[in-house]
Structures are given as structure tokens and as C-alpha cells.
Design a protein around this motif. Structure first.
Motif, PDB file in Angstrom:
ATOM      1  N   GLY A   1       0.831  -1.202   0.000  1.00 57.98           N
ATOM      2  CA  GLY A   1       0.000   0.000   0.000  1.00 57.98           C
ATOM      3  C   GLY A   1       0.865   1.251   0.000  1.00 57.98           C
ATOM      4  N   ILE A   2       0.584   2.160   0.923  1.00 60.52           N
ATOM      5  CA  ILE A   2       1.364   3.395   0.998  1.00 60.52           C
ATOM      6  C   ILE A   2       2.637   3.232   1.822  1.00 60.52           C
ATOM      7  N   PHE A   3       2.799   2.074   2.455  1.00 56.94           N
ATOM      8  CA  PHE A   3       3.917   1.859   3.360  1.00 56.94           C
ATOM      9  C   PHE A   3       5.086   1.156   2.666  1.00 56.94           C
ATOM     10  N   HIS A   4       6.281   1.655   2.912  1.00 58.77           N
ATOM     11  CA  HIS A   4       7.527   0.995   2.522  1.00 58.77           C
ATOM     12  C   HIS A   4       8.147   0.479   3.809  1.00 58.77           C
ATOM     13  N   TRP A   5       8.523  -0.794   3.831  1.00 65.94           N
ATOM     14  CA  TRP A   5       9.099  -1.337   5.052  1.00 65.94           C
ATOM     15  C   TRP A   5      10.487  -1.894   4.780  1.00 65.94           C
ATOM     16  N   THR A   6      11.313  -1.828   5.819  1.00 63.27           N
ATOM     17  CA  THR A   6      12.669  -2.357   5.765  1.00 63.27           C
ATOM     18  C   THR A   6      12.913  -3.130   7.052  1.00 63.27           C
ATOM     19  N   ILE A   7      13.455  -4.340   6.901  1.00 63.48           N
ATOM     20  CA  ILE A   7      13.792  -5.171   8.055  1.00 63.48           C
ATOM     21  C   ILE A   7      15.313  -5.193   8.172  1.00 63.48           C
ATOM     22  N   TYR A   8      15.824  -4.697   9.288  1.00 60.77           N
ATOM     23  CA  TYR A   8      17.254  -4.722   9.584  1.00 60.77           C
ATOM     24  C   TYR A   8      17.486  -5.787  10.659  1.00 60.77           C
ATOM     25  N   THR A   9      18.501  -6.614  10.490  1.00 60.67           N
ATOM     26  CA  THR A   9      18.838  -7.618  11.506  1.00 60.67           C
ATOM     27  C   THR A   9      20.339  -7.606  11.737  1.00 60.67           C
ATOM     28  N   ASP A  10      20.715  -7.760  12.996  1.00 59.24           N
ATOM     29  CA  ASP A  10      22.118  -7.829  13.393  1.00 59.24           C
ATOM     30  C   ASP A  10      22.251  -8.774  14.570  1.00 59.24           C
ATOM     31  N   TRP A  11      23.386  -9.456  14.645  1.00 57.67           N
ATOM     32  CA  TRP A  11      23.682 -10.297  15.798  1.00 57.67           C
ATOM     33  C   TRP A  11      24.145  -9.412  16.938  1.00 57.67           C
ATOM     34  N   GLU A  12      23.654  -9.709  18.126  1.00 57.18           N
ATOM     35  CA  GLU A  12      24.081  -9.016  19.335  1.00 57.18           C
ATOM     36  C   GLU A  12      24.967  -9.935  20.141  1.00 57.18           C
ATOM     37  N   LEU A  13      25.746  -9.364  21.036  1.00 53.98           N
ATOM     38  CA  LEU A  13      26.566 -10.193  21.928  1.00 53.98           C
ATOM     39  C   LEU A  13      25.703 -10.689  23.057  1.00 53.98           C
ATOM     40  N   PRO A  14      25.699 -11.878  23.440  1.00 46.74           N
ATOM     41  CA  PRO A  14      26.358 -13.009  22.791  1.00 46.74           C
ATOM     42  C   PRO A  14      25.656 -13.342  21.476  1.00 46.74           C
ATOM     43  N   GLU A  15      26.280 -14.154  20.681  1.00 52.36           N
ATOM     44  CA  GLU A  15      25.827 -14.440  19.318  1.00 52.36           C
ATOM     45  C   GLU A  15      24.476 -15.135  19.228  1.00 52.36           C
ATOM     46  N   GLU A  16      23.855 -15.482  20.335  1.00 52.22           N
ATOM     47  CA  GLU A  16      22.545 -16.132  20.260  1.00 52.22           C
ATOM     48  C   GLU A  16      21.398 -15.138  20.174  1.00 52.22           C
ATOM     49  N   LEU A  17      21.688 -13.847  20.311  1.00 44.20           N
ATOM     50  CA  LEU A  17      20.637 -12.824  20.255  1.00 44.20           C
ATOM     51  C   LEU A  17      20.621 -12.160  18.888  1.00 44.20           C
ATOM     52  N   LEU A  18      19.443 -12.090  18.314  1.00 42.42           N
ATOM     53  CA  LEU A  18      19.271 -11.451  17.018  1.00 42.42           C
ATOM     54  C   LEU A  18      18.420 -10.195  17.218  1.00 42.42           C
ATOM     55  N   ARG A  19      18.977  -9.037  16.886  1.00 46.93           N
ATOM     56  CA  ARG A  19      18.227  -7.777  16.966  1.00 46.93           C
ATOM     57  C   ARG A  19      17.510  -7.571  15.630  1.00 46.93           C
ATOM     58  N   VAL A  20      16.191  -7.469  15.707  1.00 44.48           N
ATOM     59  CA  VAL A  20      15.375  -7.277  14.504  1.00 44.48           C
ATOM     60  C   VAL A  20      14.676  -5.923  14.631  1.00 44.48           C
ATOM     61  N   ARG A  21      14.885  -5.094  13.617  1.00 40.00           N
ATOM     62  CA  ARG A  21      14.270  -3.766  13.608  1.00 40.00           C
ATOM     63  C   ARG A  21      13.464  -3.622  12.328  1.00 40.00           C
ATOM     64  N   VAL A  22      12.199  -3.267  12.479  1.00 38.76           N
ATOM     65  CA  VAL A  22      11.320  -3.041  11.327  1.00 38.76           C
ATOM     66  C   VAL A  22      11.048  -1.548  11.261  1.00 38.76           C
ATOM     67  N   GLU A  23      11.358  -0.961  10.115  1.00 37.06           N
ATOM     68  CA  GLU A  23      11.128   0.465   9.903  1.00 37.06           C
ATOM     69  C   GLU A  23      10.069   0.632   8.825  1.00 37.06           C
TER      70      GLU A  23
END
Length: 127
Positions: free
Chosen positions: A84-106
Motif C-alpha cells: 500500500g502506501i507503506f515501505h518497510w525495511t527489516i534490519y537484523t544484526d547479531w548481538e553479543l552473545p551471538e545467540e541474540l538477534l536484533r530485529v528492527r522493522v522500519e
């Protein structure tokens, strides 16, 4: 001969009353117009928040390894899309320790000629 000292004051009162009524009506119209714009902005922000939440939920419903393998999220990268009118971007990065995944939706959209953004971020444990 009669002398009328109060002639013309009734007409002046009516003109003054009409002027004040018009001024009040114009102020109310301006307030209602700005209230409608604010309500529309609030609606768009709510829609963006709901959309970002649904994207995060759809990612969380699958295993993170499957999401990474299928390209729904790329650690250290980004995935883009449009609905629709929305553009979305998903950013992901590993956090310390490596078992954590940071997910950011803009979520981004155009409103009144300028770009608006809403961001939702969460950490997920990946095993």
C-alpha cells in the motif's frame, strides 16, 4: 419636532454581532480542520505500528534459521518491501552473545509532502 438621539445604534449592534459570529465561526472551522489533520496523522501512525507488529509476528512464527535461509531476514543486511502506501525495511544484526538477534522493522510513508517513519525493534533468542 421629534429628536431621535439613538438612531443607527440598532444597525451598528447587528453589524457588530454578525462580525463576531463570523469571527467565531472561522475560528471553529480552523480548529476542526486542524483536528481532522491530526486525526489522519494518528491513523497513519497506528496503521504503521500495526503493520510493523504484524511483520515481526510473521517472522517470529517461523524458526529464525528458516527466515535467514529463505531471505526473510539477513543478519547484517536489510530486506525491503512495500504494501500500500507503506515501505518497510527489516534490519537484523547479531548481538553479543551471538545467540541474540536484533530485529528492527522500519515503516516509512509520505504524508503531506514529507516522509514519516515508525520503527519497532526487538531482540530474539536464536538457538
Amino acid at each position: 419636532m421629534k429628536i431621535y438621539r439613538n438612531q443607527g445604534f440598532a444597525l451598528l449592534d447587528v453589524v457588530l454581532a454578525l462580525f463576531l459570529f463570523t469571527l467565531g465561526f472561522a475560528a471553529l472551522y480552523g480548529l476542526s480542520e486542524s483536528a481532522m489533520k491530526e486525526a489522519e496523522q494518528a491513523l497513519r501512525i497506528t496503521e504503521a505500528a500495526n503493520h510493523a507488529q504484524s511483520i515481526l509476528e510473521s517472522l517470529a512464527n517461523e524458526s529464525w534459521r528458516d527466515n535467514i535461509d529463505t531471505g526473510h531476514c539477513l543478519p547484517g543486511g536489510e530486506v525491503r518491501g512495500r504494501e500500500g502506501i507503506f515501505h518497510w525495511t527489516i534490519y537484523t544484526d547479531w548481538e553479543l552473545p551471538e545467540e541474540l538477534l536484533r530485529v528492527r522493522v522500519e515503516i516509512a510513508w509520505l504524508e503531506q509532502g514529507s516522509e514519516r517513519k515508525y520503527t519497532l525493534e526487538s531482540l530474539y533468542a536464536v538457538q
